[in-house]
Design an enzyme around this catalytic site. Structure first.
Site: not given
Ligand code: F3S
Length: 264
Positions: A41, A96, A126, A195, A223
């Site tokens: 983005h 990812c 996602e 994450c 986002s």
């Molecule tokens: Fe991966 Fe965490 Fe970024 S899951 S895409 S490192 S927000």
């Protein structure tokens, strides 16, 4: 303004940077490629990628036969990979690794006969991608939806359940949701798939927001990360401004403020 506190964790995460790098390398190597959906983005980075010959497409149907396609860091639905294969496209999978790990977890859980529960936003790419790795996933956006499912049928409490989170899920929302399942159901496995990069950024944003007069969150309106950061800051700070670029800032917004915070 006496002071501006900038979050050290602000900025793009490792997963997005990795996807951009892969797109760059692929565009250079192949003399062009397609990026399915917005890979990052940030208009400047997208313009640089386009200059290298990487064009953005919004759907699989826009992909040319045999073209090389970059899959963004959020990942994609399984059907999309299947359709790309039918089109003879070459996939460069920049999903990812954290997201790939969840896709594997949910697919494995279902093979073991467990009910997959994803805590996240049902319409986020996602989450839609994660859900497509199972035949019967349940997606709950928070504890209320979990309670409703439990109330629907007493047998749900005996179903073996595997719980995962969208990588950018707000921690409190995930924890409240899995705690209900843990308490009410007989067989629950929980995988904390939030994450680390996201968690760090959210914790730091909350910390700064609690100590400033005004908090600025920079990020794309679409986002999930940006949206969650704003929500978190609003819990600690009464004046929060979410913007996409510096032009949206007005001096009036900072009237009477001595300390401002900034995250992105
Ligand atoms: Fe991966 Fe965490 Fe970024 S899951 S895409 S490192 S927000």
């Amino acid at each position: 303004m006496a002071e501006v506190r900038v979050a050290k964790s602000a900025g793009f995460c490792y997963g997005v940077e990795r996807a951009v790098k892969l797109a760059e390398e692929t565009a250079r190597e192949k003399g062009g490629c397609a990026m399915l959906g917005s890979i990052i983005h940030n208009v400047h980075v997208v313009a640089e990628l386009e200059a290298l010959g990487a064009r953005q497409v919004d759907s699989v149907e826009e992909v040319r036969p045999g073209e090389t396609v970059i899959i963004r860091s959020h990942g994609e639905r399984k059907e999309v990979f299947d359709r790309l294969e039918q089109l003879g496209a070459v996939c460069v999978n920049a999903t990812c690794p954290n997201v790939v790990h969840i896709q594997e977890l949910v697919s494995q859980a279902e093979q073991e006969g467990r009910q997959v529960v994803i805590i996240g936003e049902p319409h986020h790419p996602e989450v839609m991608g994660l859900a497509s790795w199972c035949a019967h996933p349940l997606v709950f956006d928070g504890p209320e939806a979990v309670k409703m499912w439990l109330a629907e049928d007493p047998k749900n409490r005996e179903t073996p359940v595997t719980v995962v989170a969208q990588t950018t899920c707000i921690r409190e929302l995930f924890e409240t949701s899995w705690k209900i399942l843990k308490k009410e159901c007989t067989n629950v496995k929980i995988f904390d798939t939030i994450c680390n990069a996201t968690h760090k950024r959210q914790t730091e944003a909350a910390d700064i927001a609690g100590k400033v007069d005004v908090m600025v969150v920079v990020g794309d309106r679409k986002s999930a990360n940006t949206k969650h950061l704003t929500e978190i800051c609003l819990r600690r700070c009464r004046r929060v401004l979410q913007i996409e670029n510096a032009d949206e800032l007005s001096p009036d917004f900072f009237n009477g403020c001595s300390v401002a915070g900034l995250t992105a």
